[in-house]
Design an enzyme around this catalytic site. Structure first.
Site, mmCIF file in Angstrom:
data_model
loop_
_atom_site.group_PDB
_atom_site.id
_atom_site.type_symbol
_atom_site.label_atom_id
_atom_site.label_comp_id
_atom_site.label_asym_id
_atom_site.label_seq_id
_atom_site.Cartn_x
_atom_site.Cartn_y
_atom_site.Cartn_z
ATOM 1 N N ILE A 50 0.836 -1.211 0.000
ATOM 2 C CA ILE A 50 0.000 0.000 0.000
ATOM 3 C C ILE A 50 0.868 1.258 0.000
ATOM 4 O O ILE A 50 0.596 2.222 -0.725
ATOM 5 C CB ILE A 50 -0.970 -0.037 1.205
ATOM 6 C CG1 ILE A 50 -1.913 -1.246 1.052
ATOM 7 C CG2 ILE A 50 -1.765 1.264 1.299
ATOM 8 C CD1 ILE A 50 -2.757 -1.576 2.265
ATOM 9 N N ASP B 250 11.387 2.971 5.156
ATOM 10 C CA ASP B 250 11.064 1.540 5.217
ATOM 11 C C ASP B 250 12.295 0.752 5.659
ATOM 12 O O ASP B 250 13.429 1.090 5.335
ATOM 13 C CB ASP B 250 10.598 1.033 3.849
ATOM 14 C CG ASP B 250 9.754 -0.233 3.939
ATOM 15 O OD1 ASP B 250 8.562 -0.176 3.586
ATOM 16 O OD2 ASP B 250 10.292 -1.283 4.374
ATOM 17 N N TYR C 45 -1.835 -9.663 15.769
ATOM 18 C CA TYR C 45 -1.837 -8.602 14.762
ATOM 19 C C TYR C 45 -3.032 -7.665 14.992
ATOM 20 O O TYR C 45 -2.881 -6.440 15.088
ATOM 21 C CB TYR C 45 -1.902 -9.212 13.360
ATOM 22 C CG TYR C 45 -2.175 -8.200 12.279
ATOM 23 C CD1 TYR C 45 -1.158 -7.377 11.803
ATOM 24 C CD2 TYR C 45 -3.457 -8.050 11.742
ATOM 25 C CE1 TYR C 45 -1.409 -6.426 10.832
ATOM 26 C CE2 TYR C 45 -3.716 -7.106 10.772
ATOM 27 C CZ TYR C 45 -2.698 -6.297 10.310
ATOM 28 O OH TYR C 45 -2.965 -5.349 9.351
ATOM 29 N N LYS D 173 -3.159 -3.609 16.236
ATOM 30 C CA LYS D 173 -3.849 -2.537 15.513
ATOM 31 C C LYS D 173 -4.918 -1.891 16.398
ATOM 32 O O LYS D 173 -5.141 -0.676 16.349
ATOM 33 C CB LYS D 173 -4.471 -3.090 14.230
ATOM 34 C CG LYS D 173 -3.432 -3.521 13.187
ATOM 35 C CD LYS D 173 -2.811 -2.319 12.511
ATOM 36 C CE LYS D 173 -1.684 -2.685 11.564
ATOM 37 N NZ LYS D 173 -1.069 -1.520 10.931
ATOM 38 N N LYS E 108 4.392 -9.665 -1.205
ATOM 39 C CA LYS E 108 3.868 -10.129 0.090
ATOM 40 C C LYS E 108 3.851 -11.656 0.151
ATOM 41 O O LYS E 108 3.563 -12.241 1.193
ATOM 42 C CB LYS E 108 2.465 -9.569 0.337
ATOM 43 C CG LYS E 108 2.467 -8.075 0.546
ATOM 44 C CD LYS E 108 1.099 -7.548 0.914
ATOM 45 C CE LYS E 108 0.719 -7.949 2.321
ATOM 46 N NZ LYS E 108 -0.526 -7.308 2.774
ATOM 47 N N PHE F 225 -10.451 -23.275 1.005
ATOM 48 C CA PHE F 225 -10.946 -23.927 2.212
ATOM 49 C C PHE F 225 -12.428 -24.221 2.024
ATOM 50 O O PHE F 225 -13.163 -23.421 1.444
ATOM 51 C CB PHE F 225 -10.733 -23.025 3.433
ATOM 52 C CG PHE F 225 -9.283 -22.826 3.775
ATOM 53 C CD1 PHE F 225 -8.372 -23.866 3.615
ATOM 54 C CD2 PHE F 225 -8.820 -21.612 4.250
ATOM 55 C CE1 PHE F 225 -7.032 -23.698 3.914
ATOM 56 C CE2 PHE F 225 -7.474 -21.431 4.561
ATOM 57 C CZ PHE F 225 -6.583 -22.478 4.388
ATOM 58 N N ARG G 26 -15.806 -11.985 2.664
ATOM 59 C CA ARG G 26 -14.845 -10.945 2.998
ATOM 60 C C ARG G 26 -15.231 -9.648 2.286
ATOM 61 O O ARG G 26 -15.798 -9.685 1.198
ATOM 62 C CB ARG G 26 -13.445 -11.296 2.471
ATOM 63 C CG ARG G 26 -12.760 -12.430 3.132
ATOM 64 C CD ARG G 26 -12.055 -11.972 4.395
ATOM 65 N NE ARG G 26 -11.260 -13.040 4.928
ATOM 66 C CZ ARG G 26 -11.744 -14.123 5.515
ATOM 67 N NH1 ARG G 26 -13.039 -14.251 5.642
ATOM 68 N NH2 ARG G 26 -10.948 -15.061 5.964
HETATM 69 N N1 LIG Z 1 -3.064 -5.338 2.682
HETATM 70 C C1 LIG Z 1 -4.139 -5.464 3.446
HETATM 71 O O1 LIG Z 1 -5.099 -6.158 3.087
HETATM 72 C C2 LIG Z 1 -4.220 -4.748 4.776
HETATM 73 C C3 LIG Z 1 -5.405 -4.887 5.525
HETATM 74 C C4 LIG Z 1 -5.494 -4.229 6.741
HETATM 75 C C5 LIG Z 1 -4.452 -3.434 7.185
HETATM 76 N N2 LIG Z 1 -3.311 -3.346 6.461
HETATM 77 C C6 LIG Z 1 -2.226 -2.497 6.984
HETATM 78 O O2 LIG Z 1 -1.816 -1.609 5.979
HETATM 79 C C7 LIG Z 1 -0.426 -1.324 6.100
HETATM 80 C C8 LIG Z 1 0.274 -1.645 4.791
HETATM 81 O O3 LIG Z 1 0.046 -3.022 4.508
HETATM 82 P P1 LIG Z 1 0.632 -3.719 3.232
HETATM 83 O O4 LIG Z 1 -0.370 -4.699 2.768
HETATM 84 O O5 LIG Z 1 1.149 -2.704 2.313
HETATM 85 O O6 LIG Z 1 1.823 -4.557 3.890
HETATM 86 P P2 LIG Z 1 3.342 -4.684 3.482
HETATM 87 O O7 LIG Z 1 3.913 -5.706 4.404
HETATM 88 O O8 LIG Z 1 3.483 -4.867 2.020
HETATM 89 O O9 LIG Z 1 3.931 -3.258 3.863
HETATM 90 C C9 LIG Z 1 4.429 -2.946 5.155
HETATM 91 C C10 LIG Z 1 5.789 -2.308 5.017
HETATM 92 O O10 LIG Z 1 6.284 -2.015 6.320
HETATM 93 C C11 LIG Z 1 7.679 -2.301 6.331
HETATM 94 N N3 LIG Z 1 8.104 -2.592 7.697
HETATM 95 C C12 LIG Z 1 7.818 -3.694 8.436
HETATM 96 N N4 LIG Z 1 8.404 -3.598 9.633
HETATM 97 C C13 LIG Z 1 9.069 -2.428 9.662
HETATM 98 C C14 LIG Z 1 9.870 -1.778 10.620
HETATM 99 N N5 LIG Z 1 10.121 -2.324 11.817
HETATM 100 N N6 LIG Z 1 10.416 -0.584 10.308
HETATM 101 C C15 LIG Z 1 10.204 -0.008 9.096
HETATM 102 N N7 LIG Z 1 9.439 -0.576 8.137
HETATM 103 C C16 LIG Z 1 8.889 -1.775 8.418
HETATM 104 C C17 LIG Z 1 7.852 -3.497 5.418
HETATM 105 O O11 LIG Z 1 9.177 -3.603 4.936
HETATM 106 C C18 LIG Z 1 6.830 -3.200 4.329
HETATM 107 O O12 LIG Z 1 7.424 -2.495 3.265
HETATM 108 C C19 LIG Z 1 0.072 -2.158 7.270
HETATM 109 O O13 LIG Z 1 0.064 -1.346 8.426
HETATM 110 C C20 LIG Z 1 -0.972 -3.255 7.377
HETATM 111 O O14 LIG Z 1 -1.046 -3.769 8.688
HETATM 112 C C21 LIG Z 1 -3.164 -3.976 5.254
#
Ligand SMILES: NC(=O)c1ccc[n+]([C@@H]2O[C@H](COP(=O)([O-])OP(=O)(O)OC[C@H]3O[C@@H](n4cnc5c(N)ncnc54)[C@H](O)[C@@H]3O)[C@@H](O)[C@H]2O)c1
Length: 333
Positions: free
Chosen positions: A22, A43, A159, A163, A198, A221, A228
């Protein structure tokens, strides 16, 4: 009518987690639509540490940023926030997190997702930045849908708990001062471009699409009827951008507002990719959400957020990228 987000010239924008799914979409959105804005990514990127499941502990990947020309800061939320604490940002989009919902390390999850958020909030407050952060539908656990804010916030895994702690903290801040520019966005199941890195935690839409292309068969499943709220990445970007001009700070749901089944995904994929077989297997997970659906009434009212993509439209838009990933990453292996 003119909105603040129409003109972000010379604004300083920080995107944590900008090498992830994202975050990289957000960075590239601002780069394309607001070329006069200064966009900076923070990052950790992936390293060689893995959870016992075999998934990397951080999922960022440089390839998500190949087209990004802004500043990139390599840093860990837990120990490197000093790298940004004296910088003047107007907007911070906080996406960095352990996004792997199957990770079990409670300490690391809370340090990364919750504690670092508290520290980042303090930086935003001191520097006068607006903080827009990623929360999750995981905060609702398996509570009955539709999922409304403040109702059934009973996470089932660490997780979701991490959040929820972010949201509890944000709400406490806002109780004291509702003018603080602080917005939490509870994303539901996001899918779309740049989620490939991912791996096993990518959306079911990508995983099923690739399985269908590779094996002419997908595994679901039993019996694929789980529901969803699947939300396309472009709608998630829309919610973030509109949050800049939210009518009120607070926590908001970001979903399509409708629940669809895994069988629905299969039917839509078949229209684009041709017929394939479906094998129904036992679900090994003790915890598994059976029905999520965002109540987006407050997001519509206070963010002017309106999802533009149905599951059919989102998958249709995404299909060329799924086929490209298959041809360049999967078939070429
Ligand atoms: N993708 C989804 O469906 C979804 C749903 C609900 C919430 N989210 C939330 O949205 C946000 C983005 O999700 P995403 O799908 O892009 O996930 P993602 O894992 O692709 O992106 C998360 C990023 O955070 C970085 N990261 C992890 N730990 C870190 C740290 N300690 N320091 C610095 N950077 C760090 C990772 O390298 C990664 O680039 C997250 O907070 C996730 O929890 C995503």
């Amino acid at each position: 009518m003119k909105y603040i987000y129409d003109d972000l010239a010379d604004k300083n924008i920080l995107i944590t987690g900008g090498a992830g799914f994202i975050g990289s979409n957000l960075a590239l959105y601002f780069q394309k639509h607001h070329p006069q804005a200064n966009v900076c990514v923070f990052d950790k990127f992936r390293d060689d540490t893995y959870f016992p499941s075999g998934n990397p502990t951080s999922l960022g990947h440089f390839k998500n940023l190949l087209e990004f020309h802004g500043e990139v800061i390599v840093g860990d939320l837990i120990k490197d926030l000093d790298k940004i604490k004296n910088r003047d940002f107007d907007y911070i989009f906080h996406q960095a997190a352990i996004s792997d919902t199957t990770a079990m390390d409670q300490k690391l999850m809370l340090e990364t997702n919750f504690e670092a958020f508290v520290n980042l909030y303090e930086i935003a407050r001191q520097r006068g930045a607006m903080l827009i952060y990623a929360s999750s539908a995981g905060t609702y656990g398996n509570s009955p849908a539709p999922n409304s804010l403040g109702v059934g916030e009973v996470p089932e895994n660490i997780y979701g708990y991490s959040k929820l702690q972010m949201d509890v903290f944000a709400r406490k801040i806002l109780e004291r001062d509702s003018q603080t520019p602080l917005i939490g966005l509870r994303y539901f199941n996001v899918y779309g471009e740049r989620e490939f890195y991912k791996g096993k935690t990518a959306s079911m839409i990508l995983q099923l699409g690739l399985q269908a292309l590779e094996h002419k068969k997908v595994r679901l499943f039993k019996h694929g009827e789980q529901l969803r709220d699947f939300v396309y990445i472009k709608d998630v970007i829309q919610a973030n951008v509109k949050a800049i001009e939210a009518r009120a700070s607070g926590v908001y749901n970001v979903g399509a507002g409708v629940a669809r089944s895994f069988n629905d995904i299969v039917e839509i994929l078949k229209k684009h990719l041709g017929d394939f077989e479906v094998e129904y297997i036992d679900n090994p997970y003790v915890f598994y959400q059976n029905h999520t659906q965002a109540d987006i009434s407050l997001s519509e009212e206070f963010l002017s957020y309106t999802p533009r993509f149905s599951l059919e439209q989102g998958i249709e838009s995404y299909i060329p990228e799924i086929v490209r990933i298959f041809e360049t990453q999967v078939r070429a292996r």
